[in-house]
Design an enzyme around this catalytic site. Structure first.
Site, PDB file in Angstrom:
ATOM      1  N   ASN A  12     -37.943 -98.348 -26.785  1.00 39.97           N
ATOM      2  CA  ASN A  12     -38.437 -98.761 -25.335  1.00 39.97           C
ATOM      3  C   ASN A  12     -38.189 -97.207 -24.893  1.00 39.97           C
ATOM      4  O   ASN A  12     -38.813 -96.881 -23.950  1.00 39.97           O
ATOM      5  CB  ASN A  12     -38.504 -99.845 -24.547  1.00 39.97           C
ATOM      6  N   CYS A  13     -37.406 -95.906 -25.961  1.00 40.11           N
ATOM      7  CA  CYS A  13     -37.535 -94.584 -25.609  1.00 40.11           C
ATOM      8  C   CYS A  13     -38.511 -93.862 -25.009  1.00 40.11           C
ATOM      9  O   CYS A  13     -39.613 -93.819 -26.178  1.00 40.11           O
ATOM     10  CB  CYS A  13     -36.010 -94.253 -26.461  1.00 40.11           C
ATOM     11  N   ASP A  14     -38.390 -93.045 -23.478  1.00 40.60           N
ATOM     12  CA  ASP A  14     -39.831 -92.389 -23.697  1.00 40.60           C
ATOM     13  C   ASP A  14     -39.918 -91.509 -24.713  1.00 40.60           C
ATOM     14  O   ASP A  14     -41.011 -91.427 -25.553  1.00 40.60           O
ATOM     15  CB  ASP A  14     -39.781 -91.805 -22.155  1.00 40.60           C
TER      16      ASP A  14
END
Length: 122
Positions: A12-14
């Protein structure tokens, strides 16, 4: 099984999302290793540290680092203490770590970094 590109990080890290989109658009076949799902063991982390140095891997700009008590942050002063922290809290590892098929690593993401690394390895 042939060696392949591997991206290490947290789904879920951009920055991971941008890096994954870049690899997909570039037609690079890769495997994604999610620290939260797949974990990370001491041997793999040590191989990252041996190649990149713990300073390059330890994410001191993120929320997880800022939430640590000052005494705990101050105690991270060598590869062993940094490795122990990163094993306990994989979110402390800078993202992404990209491994080429030959095992050479890059940490972080930018279009130019990935473009150069892929060209170098092609």
């Amino acid at each position: 099984m042939t060696a392949q590109w591997v991206m290490y990080g947290i789904k879920n890290c951009d920055t991971i999302k941008k890096a994954r989109n870049f690899l997909t658009a570039a037609g690079i076949d890769y495997r994604f290793h999610d620290y939260r799902v797949d974990g990370i063991d001491a041997a793999l982390l040590q191989s990252f540290i041996d190649q990149l140095g713990y300073e390059a891997l330890l994410n001191t700009r993120g929320t997880t680092w800022r939430k640590l008590p000052e005494a705990e942050r101050a105690a991270i002063n060598d590869a062993a203490s940094a490795a122990a922290l990163m094993l306990a809290q994989p979110a402390m590892i800078k993202r992404p770590v990209l491994s080429a098929p030959d095992g050479e690593l890059r940490v972080g993401f930018s279009d130019s970094l990935y473009q150069a690394f892929i060209q170098e390895k092609s």
